[in-house]
Write a protein that holds these residues in place. Structure first.
Motif, PDB file in Angstrom:
ATOM      1  N   TYR A 162      32.478  56.832  33.567  1.00  0.00           N
ATOM      2  CA  TYR A 162      33.155  55.818  34.369  1.00  0.00           C
ATOM      3  C   TYR A 162      33.902  54.860  33.463  1.00  0.00           C
ATOM      4  O   TYR A 162      33.587  54.701  32.275  1.00  0.00           O
ATOM      5  CB  TYR A 162      32.177  55.059  35.267  1.00  0.00           C
ATOM      6  CG  TYR A 162      31.239  54.110  34.530  1.00  0.00           C
ATOM      7  CD1 TYR A 162      31.618  52.799  34.254  1.00  0.00           C
ATOM      8  CD2 TYR A 162      29.987  54.539  34.110  1.00  0.00           C
ATOM      9  CE1 TYR A 162      30.769  51.934  33.585  1.00  0.00           C
ATOM     10  CE2 TYR A 162      29.138  53.684  33.437  1.00  0.00           C
ATOM     11  CZ  TYR A 162      29.526  52.384  33.183  1.00  0.00           C
ATOM     12  OH  TYR A 162      28.693  51.532  32.512  1.00  0.00           O
ATOM     13  N   GLU A 163      34.908  54.207  34.043  1.00  0.00           N
ATOM     14  CA  GLU A 163      35.723  53.235  33.317  1.00  0.00           C
ATOM     15  C   GLU A 163      35.982  52.039  34.215  1.00  0.00           C
ATOM     16  O   GLU A 163      36.291  52.192  35.403  1.00  0.00           O
ATOM     17  CB  GLU A 163      37.074  53.836  32.915  1.00  0.00           C
ATOM     18  CG  GLU A 163      37.003  55.053  32.013  1.00  0.00           C
ATOM     19  CD  GLU A 163      38.372  55.678  31.801  1.00  0.00           C
ATOM     20  OE1 GLU A 163      39.376  54.947  31.891  1.00  0.00           O
ATOM     21  OE2 GLU A 163      38.424  56.902  31.580  1.00  0.00           O
ATOM     22  N   ILE A 164      35.842  50.853  33.635  1.00  0.00           N
ATOM     23  CA  ILE A 164      36.233  49.613  34.311  1.00  0.00           C
ATOM     24  C   ILE A 164      36.496  48.571  33.229  1.00  0.00           C
ATOM     25  O   ILE A 164      35.661  48.349  32.355  1.00  0.00           O
ATOM     26  CB  ILE A 164      35.172  49.126  35.316  1.00  0.00           C
ATOM     27  CG1 ILE A 164      35.639  47.813  35.978  1.00  0.00           C
ATOM     28  CG2 ILE A 164      33.811  48.980  34.690  1.00  0.00           C
ATOM     29  CD1 ILE A 164      34.748  47.346  37.113  1.00  0.00           C
ATOM     30  N   GLY A 165      37.664  47.959  33.276  1.00  0.00           N
ATOM     31  CA  GLY A 165      38.010  46.979  32.248  1.00  0.00           C
ATOM     32  C   GLY A 165      37.967  47.604  30.869  1.00  0.00           C
ATOM     33  O   GLY A 165      38.585  48.646  30.609  1.00  0.00           O
ATOM     34  N   VAL A 185      24.806  45.835  37.242  1.00  0.00           N
ATOM     35  CA  VAL A 185      25.260  44.493  37.614  1.00  0.00           C
ATOM     36  C   VAL A 185      26.110  43.889  36.498  1.00  0.00           C
ATOM     37  O   VAL A 185      27.039  43.112  36.757  1.00  0.00           O
ATOM     38  CB  VAL A 185      24.040  43.596  37.920  1.00  0.00           C
ATOM     39  CG1 VAL A 185      24.471  42.153  38.162  1.00  0.00           C
ATOM     40  CG2 VAL A 185      23.287  44.121  39.133  1.00  0.00           C
ATOM     41  N   GLU A 186      25.817  44.278  35.268  1.00  0.00           N
ATOM     42  CA  GLU A 186      26.543  43.716  34.119  1.00  0.00           C
ATOM     43  C   GLU A 186      28.043  44.008  34.181  1.00  0.00           C
ATOM     44  O   GLU A 186      28.837  43.349  33.496  1.00  0.00           O
ATOM     45  CB  GLU A 186      25.972  44.261  32.816  1.00  0.00           C
ATOM     46  CG  GLU A 186      24.591  43.748  32.451  1.00  0.00           C
ATOM     47  CD  GLU A 186      23.487  44.364  33.303  1.00  0.00           C
ATOM     48  OE1 GLU A 186      22.375  43.807  33.323  1.00  0.00           O
ATOM     49  OE2 GLU A 186      23.734  45.414  33.955  1.00  0.00           O
ATOM     50  N   LEU A 187      28.446  44.986  34.993  1.00  0.00           N
ATOM     51  CA  LEU A 187      29.871  45.296  35.095  1.00  0.00           C
ATOM     52  C   LEU A 187      30.650  44.151  35.739  1.00  0.00           C
ATOM     53  O   LEU A 187      31.880  44.132  35.698  1.00  0.00           O
ATOM     54  CB  LEU A 187      30.078  46.584  35.894  1.00  0.00           C
ATOM     55  CG  LEU A 187      29.533  47.866  35.258  1.00  0.00           C
ATOM     56  CD1 LEU A 187      29.894  49.074  36.097  1.00  0.00           C
ATOM     57  CD2 LEU A 187      30.052  48.030  33.839  1.00  0.00           C
ATOM     58  N   ALA A 188      29.941  43.193  36.331  1.00  0.00           N
ATOM     59  CA  ALA A 188      30.620  42.012  36.884  1.00  0.00           C
ATOM     60  C   ALA A 188      31.425  41.288  35.810  1.00  0.00           C
ATOM     61  O   ALA A 188      32.432  40.638  36.116  1.00  0.00           O
ATOM     62  CB  ALA A 188      29.604  41.063  37.515  1.00  0.00           C
ATOM     63  N   SER A 189      31.001  41.416  34.557  1.00  0.00           N
ATOM     64  CA  SER A 189      31.730  40.749  33.467  1.00  0.00           C
ATOM     65  C   SER A 189      33.126  41.325  33.283  1.00  0.00           C
ATOM     66  O   SER A 189      33.967  40.694  32.637  1.00  0.00           O
ATOM     67  CB  SER A 189      30.945  40.863  32.158  1.00  0.00           C
ATOM     68  OG  SER A 189      30.779  42.224  31.798  1.00  0.00           O
ATOM     69  N   GLN A 190      33.384  42.502  33.848  1.00  0.00           N
ATOM     70  CA  GLN A 190      34.710  43.110  33.745  1.00  0.00           C
ATOM     71  C   GLN A 190      35.656  42.628  34.839  1.00  0.00           C
ATOM     72  O   GLN A 190      36.842  42.947  34.814  1.00  0.00           O
ATOM     73  CB  GLN A 190      34.579  44.638  33.789  1.00  0.00           C
ATOM     74  CG  GLN A 190      33.740  45.220  32.664  1.00  0.00           C
ATOM     75  CD  GLN A 190      34.296  44.868  31.297  1.00  0.00           C
ATOM     76  OE1 GLN A 190      35.481  45.049  31.028  1.00  0.00           O
ATOM     77  NE2 GLN A 190      33.435  44.332  30.429  1.00  0.00           N
ATOM     78  N   GLY A 197      36.219  44.827  42.584  1.00  0.00           N
ATOM     79  CA  GLY A 197      37.014  45.577  41.629  1.00  0.00           C
ATOM     80  C   GLY A 197      36.893  47.059  41.916  1.00  0.00           C
ATOM     81  O   GLY A 197      36.387  47.482  42.960  1.00  0.00           O
ATOM     82  N   SER A 198      37.373  47.869  40.969  1.00  0.00           N
ATOM     83  CA  SER A 198      37.372  49.320  41.156  1.00  0.00           C
ATOM     84  C   SER A 198      36.896  49.992  39.880  1.00  0.00           C
ATOM     85  O   SER A 198      37.321  49.644  38.773  1.00  0.00           O
ATOM     86  CB  SER A 198      38.779  49.798  41.513  1.00  0.00           C
ATOM     87  OG  SER A 198      38.799  51.191  41.724  1.00  0.00           O
ATOM     88  N   VAL A 199      35.996  50.952  40.059  1.00  0.00           N
ATOM     89  CA  VAL A 199      35.496  51.759  38.945  1.00  0.00           C
ATOM     90  C   VAL A 199      36.121  53.152  39.045  1.00  0.00           C
ATOM     91  O   VAL A 199      36.073  53.782  40.105  1.00  0.00           O
ATOM     92  CB  VAL A 199      33.956  51.872  38.990  1.00  0.00           C
ATOM     93  CG1 VAL A 199      33.463  52.810  37.889  1.00  0.00           C
ATOM     94  CG2 VAL A 199      33.327  50.504  38.833  1.00  0.00           C
ATOM     95  N   LEU A 200      36.708  53.612  37.943  1.00  0.00           N
ATOM     96  CA  LEU A 200      37.273  54.953  37.890  1.00  0.00           C
ATOM     97  C   LEU A 200      36.195  55.923  37.418  1.00  0.00           C
ATOM     98  O   LEU A 200      35.629  55.756  36.332  1.00  0.00           O
ATOM     99  CB  LEU A 200      38.462  54.993  36.932  1.00  0.00           C
ATOM    100  CG  LEU A 200      39.163  56.348  36.785  1.00  0.00           C
ATOM    101  CD1 LEU A 200      39.874  56.723  38.083  1.00  0.00           C
ATOM    102  CD2 LEU A 200      40.149  56.313  35.622  1.00  0.00           C
ATOM    103  N   VAL A 267      28.742  33.031  34.913  1.00  0.00           N
ATOM    104  CA  VAL A 267      27.872  34.162  34.595  1.00  0.00           C
ATOM    105  C   VAL A 267      28.682  35.443  34.655  1.00  0.00           C
ATOM    106  O   VAL A 267      29.655  35.553  35.398  1.00  0.00           O
ATOM    107  CB  VAL A 267      26.672  34.239  35.566  1.00  0.00           C
ATOM    108  CG1 VAL A 267      25.741  33.075  35.382  1.00  0.00           C
ATOM    109  CG2 VAL A 267      27.146  34.304  37.013  1.00  0.00           C
ATOM    110  N   TYR A 268      28.253  36.403  33.835  1.00  0.00           N
ATOM    111  CA  TYR A 268      28.928  37.706  33.783  1.00  0.00           C
ATOM    112  C   TYR A 268      30.437  37.534  33.661  1.00  0.00           C
ATOM    113  O   TYR A 268      31.223  38.102  34.416  1.00  0.00           O
ATOM    114  CB  TYR A 268      28.582  38.547  35.002  1.00  0.00           C
ATOM    115  CG  TYR A 268      27.131  38.972  35.058  1.00  0.00           C
ATOM    116  CD1 TYR A 268      26.598  39.847  34.111  1.00  0.00           C
ATOM    117  CD2 TYR A 268      26.294  38.491  36.048  1.00  0.00           C
ATOM    118  CE1 TYR A 268      25.263  40.229  34.152  1.00  0.00           C
ATOM    119  CE2 TYR A 268      24.962  38.865  36.107  1.00  0.00           C
ATOM    120  CZ  TYR A 268      24.451  39.746  35.150  1.00  0.00           C
ATOM    121  OH  TYR A 268      23.132  40.118  35.193  1.00  0.00           O
ATOM    122  N   GLY A 269      30.839  36.726  32.671  1.00  0.00           N
ATOM    123  CA  GLY A 269      32.250  36.628  32.323  1.00  0.00           C
ATOM    124  C   GLY A 269      33.041  35.566  33.044  1.00  0.00           C
ATOM    125  O   GLY A 269      34.172  35.280  32.654  1.00  0.00           O
TER     126      GLY A 269
END
Length: 489
Positions: A162-165, A185-190, A197-200, A267-269
């Motif tokens: 997967y890819e995000i940010g 949940v840590e992907l919130a920082s992206q 958002g969207s995850v590829l 938090v988270y970015g």
């Protein structure tokens, strides 16, 4: 080995034989087939000569299907290749994208009998990459989603990433037809400035030999959980007025101002982009600020709200205890002439001064002091006395000895506490000669003005010289008669 062209020959008749040649013209990945073109004919060698109806092609088969019934041919003389037939064919591949197919040709030569030939060829495999699907179009970070991978062949396997940010990570390898995955949940920082958002998701498909057949992608929508909000770590509150801090170490009504500093973080970015604080009915928009003077006592609430770059808010309420306070005050002053014991005596040689006062105790942390200054109005210098006060609020009585009731004296009562010494109250002995009523609606001679109109008080005689012409209405006339006991005109 896969090839893109080839030729099939029959057996020889003398030095001649039949042939079929083919070549690949295209492939369809979506349709899973290969298109070919083909020609068929006679290859002559050894200076053979074939005359009337001497050669016949009876059939051409490609991939098990008869594509031509051929024909009979004459006057083929001399070495060379003589093309007699042509066509195209579409060859479907297997579900794994591979395909082997056969070509055969049959016929006869006059005087030599039947001949035939066949061969099998392996076509270039067609990639059969799996297109993944999702059980949900969008999930909250920290919640699972099932990724389905409907592979074309049971021996195919997959790799998911997967890819995000700026993040690119593996979901799993050597996968079959499905995978449950929970986006961290840590992907919130992206996505620091949005709540969604969207995850590829990339799905690589391999055959059993480990050959990459292709990559398909799909987008998964993700949202930041509601509980991910900015954090208020601490709120620092301190006295901004140095003399208040040094005197009491407490927050005091009408005197204190507060230095407030807010320690908050995203938090988270995310980052904090708005502060809003409310105290004593006033709103402040800074991370650190000095408040207005606090005008309310009791337990106040400092309400702090911060907003981060996602638009999420956090709130914290900090109690602020404010102690009641009012400036030291002289509420009233009065006097009378007395003897040495303080007994009222209009001809006495002493004056008793009675002072009503009020101080704020500030929870018994304050001080109280009262200074009485006095002098004859004709003198320049005051005599000062400290007055002992037994309570925060009450009445103090002071006997000033050696006064003369026929002389006018001026008295000033000056209160003070730990932090303030306001203007005191002034009093003059004797009768007031002229007094104007507040608001300008009345004047009194010989006393304090307490009513509207012109008043001569204390039984003083009124002497008017010259002509006095006054035209009075009924109400004023009645007032005149009440004051002077006679009609005016």
């Amino acid at each position: 080995m896969a090839v893109t062209s080839g030729t099939v020959y029959s057996g020889y008749a003398r030095s001649s034989r039949l042939y079929v040649s083919w070549w690949q013209t295209g492939q369809s990945i979506d349709g899973n087939y290969t298109d070919i073109s083909w020609t068929a004919g006679i290859a002559v060698g050894g200076s053979n000569e074939w005359y009337t109806n001497a050669v016949k092609i009876t059939s051409v088969y490609i991939n098990g299907s008869k594509v031509s019934s051929g024909g009979t041919y004459s006057n083929i003389i001399g070495n060379g290749t003589y093309q007699k037939l042509s066509g195209t064919a579409r060859i479907p591949h297997g579900t794994d994208g591979s395909k082997s197919f056969s070509i055969s040709v049959a016929g006869w030569f006059y005087g030599s009998g039947n001949v035939s030939g066949n061969a099998t060829f392996e076509l270039t495999p067609i990639p059969r990459a799996t297109t993944p699907t999702l059980s949900l179009d969008s999930v909250e970070l920290g919640s699972p989603v099932v990724i389905s991978m409907p592979r074309a062949v049971d021996t195919f396997y997959h790799e998911l990433t997967y890819e995000i940010g700026s993040v690119s990570e593996s979901i799993g390898t050597n996968l079959g037809t499905s995978k449950e995955w929970t986006p961290p949940v840590e992907l919130a920082s992206q996505i620091p400035t949005s709540v969604s958002g969207s995850v590829l998701i990339n799905c690589k498909t391999y055959n059993s030999s480990g050959t990459l057949l292709g990559t398909k992608t799909i987008n998964l929508g993700v949202t930041v959980p509601d509980e991910i909000v900015p954090v208020i770590n601490d709120i620092t509150i301190a006295e901004a007025v140095l003399k208040i801090d040094e005197a009491f170490g407490l927050f005091i009504k009408t005197q204190s101002q507060l230095n407030v500093e807010i320690d908050a973080e995203g938090v988270y970015g995310s980052s904090i982009n708005r502060y809003s604080s409310t105290l004593d009915g006033v709103n402040y928009m800074q991370q650190a600020f000095t408040s207005n003077v606090i005008n309310t006592s009791g337990q106040l609430q400092l309400k702090v709200e911060v907003t981060d770059s996602r638009g999420r808010t956090a709130e914290k309420i900090e109690p602020v205890e404010v102690i009641d306070y009012s400036m030291p005050a002289i509420l009233s002053m009065e006097y009378y002439y007395c003897d040495s014991s303080g007994t009222r005596d209009s001809a006495g040689e002493n004056t008793k001064v009675i002072i009503k006062y009020k101080f704020a105790s500030v929870e018994e942390n304050n001080t109280r002091a009262l200074k009485l200054s006095y002098k004859k109005t004709t003198e320049e210098t005051y005599t000062e006395r400290s007055v002992t006060l037994d309570a925060w609020e009450g009445t103090a009585e002071v006997i000033i000895a050696g006064t003369d009731s026929s002389v006018t004296y001026e008295y000033i009562a000056q209160p003070s506490d730990k932090i303030n010494s306001p203007e005191g109250m002034r009093m003059t002995t004797g009768i007031v000669v002229l007094s104007r009523k507040a608001g300008g609606t009345g004047v009194t001679i010989g006393g304090e003005a307490e009513r509207d109109g012109f008043v001569v008080a204390n039984g003083w005689d009124a002497l008017f010289t010259g002509d006095l012409f006054i035209e009075l209405d009924d109400e004023t006339l009645a007032l005149w008669e009440e004051v002077f006991g006679t009609s005016g005109g």
